[in-house]
Design a protein around this motif. Structure first.
Motif, PDB file in Angstrom:
ATOM      1  N   ILE A  32       5.308   5.397  -3.817  1.00  0.00           N
ATOM      2  CA  ILE A  32       4.027   5.068  -3.184  1.00  0.00           C
ATOM      3  C   ILE A  32       3.475   3.767  -3.759  1.00  0.00           C
ATOM      4  O   ILE A  32       3.029   2.880  -3.017  1.00  0.00           O
ATOM      5  N   GLU A  33       3.506   3.645  -5.076  1.00  0.00           N
ATOM      6  CA  GLU A  33       2.961   2.452  -5.723  1.00  0.00           C
ATOM      7  C   GLU A  33       3.671   1.187  -5.252  1.00  0.00           C
ATOM      8  O   GLU A  33       3.031   0.142  -5.058  1.00  0.00           O
ATOM      9  N   ARG A  34       4.984   1.286  -5.050  1.00  0.00           N
ATOM     10  CA  ARG A  34       5.742   0.105  -4.624  1.00  0.00           C
ATOM     11  C   ARG A  34       5.223  -0.424  -3.288  1.00  0.00           C
ATOM     12  O   ARG A  34       5.074  -1.642  -3.107  1.00  0.00           O
ATOM     13  N   TYR A  35       4.921   0.485  -2.365  1.00  0.00           N
ATOM     14  CA  TYR A  35       4.406   0.049  -1.065  1.00  0.00           C
ATOM     15  C   TYR A  35       2.991  -0.506  -1.187  1.00  0.00           C
ATOM     16  O   TYR A  35       2.640  -1.514  -0.557  1.00  0.00           O
ATOM     17  N   VAL A  36       2.168   0.166  -1.984  1.00  0.00           N
ATOM     18  CA  VAL A  36       0.782  -0.284  -2.123  1.00  0.00           C
ATOM     19  C   VAL A  36       0.732  -1.656  -2.781  1.00  0.00           C
ATOM     20  O   VAL A  36      -0.102  -2.504  -2.418  1.00  0.00           O
ATOM     21  N   ARG A  37       1.596  -1.910  -3.733  1.00  0.00           N
ATOM     22  CA  ARG A  37       1.614  -3.225  -4.380  1.00  0.00           C
ATOM     23  C   ARG A  37       2.003  -4.324  -3.397  1.00  0.00           C
ATOM     24  O   ARG A  37       1.525  -5.453  -3.485  1.00  0.00           O
ATOM     25  N   ARG A  38       2.872  -4.003  -2.461  1.00  0.00           N
ATOM     26  CA  ARG A  38       3.281  -5.010  -1.469  1.00  0.00           C
ATOM     27  C   ARG A  38       2.165  -5.305  -0.476  1.00  0.00           C
ATOM     28  O   ARG A  38       2.001  -6.452  -0.037  1.00  0.00           O
ATOM     29  N   HIS A  39       1.426  -4.271  -0.086  1.00  0.00           N
ATOM     30  CA  HIS A  39       0.369  -4.420   0.931  1.00  0.00           C
ATOM     31  C   HIS A  39      -0.869  -3.670   0.454  1.00  0.00           C
ATOM     32  O   HIS A  39      -1.241  -2.625   1.031  1.00  0.00           O
ATOM     33  N   PRO A  40      -1.545  -4.153  -0.578  1.00  0.00           N
ATOM     34  CA  PRO A  40      -2.646  -3.381  -1.173  1.00  0.00           C
ATOM     35  C   PRO A  40      -3.796  -3.102  -0.228  1.00  0.00           C
ATOM     36  O   PRO A  40      -4.513  -2.107  -0.395  1.00  0.00           O
ATOM     37  N   GLU A  41      -3.995  -3.945   0.769  1.00  0.00           N
ATOM     38  CA  GLU A  41      -5.128  -3.743   1.678  1.00  0.00           C
ATOM     39  C   GLU A  41      -4.899  -2.577   2.642  1.00  0.00           C
ATOM     40  O   GLU A  41      -5.830  -2.138   3.319  1.00  0.00           O
TER      41      GLU A  41
END
Length: 298
Positions: A268-277
């Protein structure tokens, strides 16, 4: 005078026929306004960003991410009337899939599949897209507090054949579905009560994380397949299905649940870091802390 529900229904009817790009422009304006006026959720988002990123982001950068997050969430809300009317043909022009072969390979194992996802991108669109374009799924959900909104969202989720399963008391039904080779989706990125989760890393902070996915996967050997949808620059969405997550199995159930839940959080963190908004920063993800008392019966 119309009731709030009647106004909402009228809005849905009007929004459904508005051009999508006009809807996005309206949502962008209202998202910025929401960010300015909603002090409570703005502070929740900013505090979450501080907990998650620490000194990796400056205060100005955190505020910029939060503002863009409010705009994104406004778009998600305003897209609901549009996706409620989508046909399979139109859905195919709005959503692209990557990695469906990973889900098909997991299904061939005959143990059912646990799809791991989160409140990222437009998660309601993703559920509908799976059912209209590929394979209906069973989704474990917590019913919304508003009966009207719950009914509205449920009608979108189930229109293509998906089945909703209320979270409370869902374990036996999920076990039966997996035994029958079905697909079950779980969103594991929201804050649970301490007795429902384990405390494992998420970004730069420990977060109480629901342990149900790890427990079910270890108990049934059903493959865990991550799936996420990302809003593209042109406003369309890409649903990404990843390879099965290989579970740690040391033989110590408590340790294995913690290790695998931490592994899921890293996805989950990997995706959020790529597209935090595009994540749900307005939710109090780090609210539950260790050593909280057991809730009293009411």
């Amino acid at each position: 005078m119309m009731s709030l529900q009647q106004l909402a229904e009228k809005f849905m009817d009007i929004a459904a026929i508005m051009p999508l790009r006009f809807t996005w422009r309206l949502a962008d304006f209202l998202g910025r306004l929401w960010f300015r006026l909603d002090t409570r959720h703005r502070l929740i988002a900013l505090n979450n960003l501080k907990l998650a990123w620490g000194d990796e982001l400056t205060e100005r950068e955190r505020r910029n991410v939060a503002r863009r997050n409010f705009i994104h969430l406004a778009r998600v809300i305003f897209e609901l009337p549009y996706i409620q009317k989508l046909t399979p043909d139109k859905m195919a022009g709005f959503v692209a899939f990557d990695g469906l072969a990973y889900l098909d390979a997991a299904l061939k194992k005959g143990r059912g599949v646990l799809v791991m996802t989160s409140h990222f991108g437009n998660w309601e669109l993703m559920a509908l897209a799976f059912s209209l374009l590929h394979h209906p799924i069973n989704i474990v959900i917590r019913p919304l507090d508003s009966p009207f909104l719950d009914s509205l969202i449920d009608s979108i989720r189930t229109r293509g054949g998906n089945t909703m399963i209320a979270k409370k008391g869902s374990v036996s039904r999920v076990l039966r579905l997996l035994s029958a080779g079905e697909v079950v989706g779980l969103l594991i990125d929201q804050n649970p009560a301490w007795y429902e989760g384990v405390f494992v890393p998420f970004f730069n902070e420990i977060a109480c994380t629901n342990k149900a996915l790890s427990s079910l996967a270890l108990r049934t050997s059903a493959p865990v397949v991550p799936a996420y949808n990302v809003r593209e620059p042109d406003g369309s969405y890409r649903i990404v299905v990843e390879p099965e997550v290989v579970l740690d199995r040391s033989g110590d159930t408590r340790v294995d649940i913690e290790e695998n839940t931490a592994k899921f959080n890293r996805v989950i963190e990997r995706y959020v870091r790529r597209h935090p908004e595009q994540w749900f920063w307005v939710h109090q993800r780090w609210k539950t802390r260790p050593y909280q008392p057991w809730p009293r019966e009411k």
